[in-house]
Design a protein around this motif. Sequence first.
Motif, PDB file in Angstrom:
ATOM      1  N   LEU A  41      24.122   2.903  56.849  1.00  0.00           N
ATOM      2  CA  LEU A  41      24.429   1.759  57.583  1.00  0.00           C
ATOM      3  C   LEU A  41      23.547   0.721  57.255  1.00  0.00           C
ATOM      4  O   LEU A  41      23.847  -0.494  56.937  1.00  0.00           O
ATOM      5  CB  LEU A  41      24.311   2.050  59.098  1.00  0.00           C
ATOM      6  N   PRO A  42      22.065   1.019  57.057  1.00  0.00           N
ATOM      7  CA  PRO A  42      21.219  -0.065  56.659  1.00  0.00           C
ATOM      8  C   PRO A  42      21.501  -0.460  54.995  1.00  0.00           C
ATOM      9  O   PRO A  42      21.253  -1.759  54.767  1.00  0.00           O
ATOM     10  CB  PRO A  42      19.771   0.563  56.750  1.00  0.00           C
ATOM     11  N   ALA A  43      22.019   0.452  54.348  1.00  0.00           N
ATOM     12  CA  ALA A  43      22.137   0.127  52.919  1.00  0.00           C
ATOM     13  C   ALA A  43      23.190  -1.096  52.800  1.00  0.00           C
ATOM     14  O   ALA A  43      23.298  -1.936  52.049  1.00  0.00           O
ATOM     15  CB  ALA A  43      22.672   1.479  52.060  1.00  0.00           C
ATOM     16  N   GLY A  44      24.560  -0.632  53.517  1.00  0.00           N
ATOM     17  CA  GLY A  44      25.537  -1.675  53.549  1.00  0.00           C
ATOM     18  C   GLY A  44      25.188  -3.001  54.439  1.00  0.00           C
ATOM     19  O   GLY A  44      25.571  -4.266  54.010  1.00  0.00           O
ATOM     20  N   PHE A  45      24.607  -2.846  55.378  1.00  0.00           N
ATOM     21  CA  PHE A  45      23.708  -3.937  56.174  1.00  0.00           C
ATOM     22  C   PHE A  45      23.068  -4.743  55.262  1.00  0.00           C
ATOM     23  O   PHE A  45      23.218  -6.081  55.297  1.00  0.00           O
ATOM     24  CB  PHE A  45      23.263  -3.658  57.454  1.00  0.00           C
ATOM     25  N   GLY A  46      22.166  -4.093  54.331  1.00  0.00           N
ATOM     26  CA  GLY A  46      21.312  -4.882  53.612  1.00  0.00           C
ATOM     27  C   GLY A  46      21.953  -5.479  52.321  1.00  0.00           C
ATOM     28  O   GLY A  46      21.519  -6.563  51.947  1.00  0.00           O
ATOM     29  N   ALA A  47      22.848  -4.850  51.777  1.00  0.00           N
ATOM     30  CA  ALA A  47      23.629  -5.516  50.770  1.00  0.00           C
ATOM     31  C   ALA A  47      24.423  -6.833  51.237  1.00  0.00           C
ATOM     32  O   ALA A  47      24.555  -7.770  50.389  1.00  0.00           O
ATOM     33  CB  ALA A  47      24.964  -4.629  50.453  1.00  0.00           C
ATOM     34  N   GLY A  48      24.998  -6.903  52.499  1.00  0.00           N
ATOM     35  CA  GLY A  48      25.378  -8.196  52.880  1.00  0.00           C
ATOM     36  C   GLY A  48      24.420  -9.054  53.185  1.00  0.00           C
ATOM     37  O   GLY A  48      24.606 -10.485  52.709  1.00  0.00           O
ATOM     38  N   ILE A  49      23.092  -9.010  53.593  1.00  0.00           N
ATOM     39  CA  ILE A  49      22.244  -9.986  53.758  1.00  0.00           C
ATOM     40  C   ILE A  49      21.858 -10.199  52.290  1.00  0.00           C
ATOM     41  O   ILE A  49      21.411 -11.566  51.996  1.00  0.00           O
ATOM     42  CB  ILE A  49      20.788  -9.263  54.493  1.00  0.00           C
ATOM     43  N   GLY A  97      26.195  -7.720  57.845  1.00  0.00           N
ATOM     44  CA  GLY A  97      24.864  -8.023  57.317  1.00  0.00           C
ATOM     45  C   GLY A  97      24.958  -9.564  56.951  1.00  0.00           C
ATOM     46  O   GLY A  97      23.998 -10.343  57.315  1.00  0.00           O
ATOM     47  N   PHE A  98      26.036  -9.769  56.430  1.00  0.00           N
ATOM     48  CA  PHE A  98      26.213 -11.360  55.837  1.00  0.00           C
ATOM     49  C   PHE A  98      25.941 -12.330  56.860  1.00  0.00           C
ATOM     50  O   PHE A  98      25.400 -13.249  56.795  1.00  0.00           O
ATOM     51  CB  PHE A  98      27.350 -11.255  55.048  1.00  0.00           C
ATOM     52  N   ALA A  99      26.757 -11.704  57.792  1.00  0.00           N
ATOM     53  CA  ALA A  99      27.075 -12.812  59.156  1.00  0.00           C
ATOM     54  C   ALA A  99      25.508 -12.960  59.810  1.00  0.00           C
ATOM     55  O   ALA A  99      25.384 -13.957  60.353  1.00  0.00           O
ATOM     56  CB  ALA A  99      28.018 -12.142  60.015  1.00  0.00           C
ATOM     57  N   THR A 100      24.915 -11.676  59.974  1.00  0.00           N
ATOM     58  CA  THR A 100      23.557 -11.744  60.456  1.00  0.00           C
ATOM     59  C   THR A 100      22.592 -12.506  60.119  1.00  0.00           C
ATOM     60  O   THR A 100      21.907 -13.137  60.693  1.00  0.00           O
ATOM     61  CB  THR A 100      22.919 -10.229  60.582  1.00  0.00           C
ATOM     62  N   ALA A 101      22.688 -12.582  58.602  1.00  0.00           N
ATOM     63  CA  ALA A 101      21.458 -13.371  58.005  1.00  0.00           C
ATOM     64  C   ALA A 101      21.827 -14.810  58.141  1.00  0.00           C
ATOM     65  O   ALA A 101      21.019 -15.635  58.360  1.00  0.00           O
ATOM     66  CB  ALA A 101      21.881 -13.212  56.348  1.00  0.00           C
ATOM     67  N   LYS A 102      23.215 -15.216  58.051  1.00  0.00           N
ATOM     68  CA  LYS A 102      23.865 -16.675  58.306  1.00  0.00           C
ATOM     69  C   LYS A 102      23.304 -17.036  59.804  1.00  0.00           C
ATOM     70  O   LYS A 102      22.876 -18.175  60.070  1.00  0.00           O
ATOM     71  CB  LYS A 102      25.399 -16.579  58.128  1.00  0.00           C
TER      72      LYS A 102
END
Length: 445
Positions: A41-49, A97-102
């Motif tokens: 989960l953190p790997a995918g989340f981090g990839a989006g970020i 992850g992408f949306a969270t960073a945005k």
Amino acid sequence: MTDPALSKVPPAAAFLAWPPRIAAWLGVQAAEERGRWALWLPAGFGAGIGLYFALPFEPPLWPALALAGVAALLAVLVRRTAYASLLLIATATIAAGFATAKLRSDAVAAPVLAREMASMVSGTVANIEPLPSGLRIRLEELRVERLEATAQPGAVRVTVRRPPADLAIGDRVTLRAVLIPPSPPAAPGAYDFQRDAWFRGLGAVGYAISPVTIEARATRSGWRQFVDGMRQEATRRIIADGSPESAMAAALLTGEQSGIPDTDLQAMRDSGLAHLLSISGLHMVLVVALLLGGLRLLLALIEPVALRWPIRKWAAIVAFAGALFYLLLAGSPIPAQRAFIMAAVVLLAIVFDRNALSMRTVALAATVILVLAPESLLSASFHMSFAAVLALIAGWEWLQPRLVRFRAARPLLAPGPLDRVGYYLAGVVLTTLIAGTASGLFGLY
């Protein structure tokens, strides 16, 4: 060798037969690893970020939210197909992850100074960092004289060489300062202070060119102001004698390293011990072990209490509170957050009679930090801290069954002193080698 089943068909048909075989193999692998999907989960989340920060433009939010929602819904619908479900979950996680960073970037958005200028500045002191000569203060609720109301930065950081002796967090001050926009990286891939300042809400940095005038004393109170004031006072008292030893003690207790002389810092770097100044797992483990082991030992000496009450759980609760206090006192740096979350999971597992899974604990800590502060993914402390911990845990998972077989092949009725010393030294060397190699790769970069 060529598959006999494929040698009897035309080449084009044989080529078309491979995708189903690959899909079947992926399905088997995905099904076998279903119990460990959560660790990714953190790997995918981090990839989006990472994808968000890699884009050369500012993207809209809605495509990422839509993709995350659709992928999550489809993953539920095809949950019986392991590899398809896994691909959809990965897509949803990356999009989340992408949306969270945005969202995080938009949430901290504030005006940034466009050019260097000198002006009268008034603001509320939000943080104070002691320097070898003077203070570095963060000012919020600003009024910069030469700027329009819509262009006022959210906060500025100003170095003051001769501050008032009684300056405190929460005071309203006025000073004349030279303000400079946050600087971009000195080279491609170098530390980006401009990006760091954006997420810290800093619209400018600079230095005072006039004495600081205290217009009003602190009137607001709250837990954050209390902790910041306590941290400031603790640091001030520790470094009061001006010795390098005191500055080192302040760094280990409150995380404030600005008082350490440059020669000492360079000596720590040259000796490979600079990481000890960053409050992280080692420091948090010492605090938790002292409180958990010390209190449990103390209560065990009281026979009526030890026989009637769950003293281990009591000690775990006290250790949790102590670790939280130390985290706040240290200023909550990313390595300390990671260490605290992992320690908290273990301590809460003790309280609720559960087993704490180490790799799941790391994944949980990484996920929580990335959700709260997606920009931390780009920091060296995040990389080195999690790399070392992951390498140690993964190394132990691989090494443990082999050590069991080694001990079984060399049975001893009772290991002698030399055996114990040998095992201990081997463990220390192996631990240092694994952690040093994992974090050293990022250090070299």
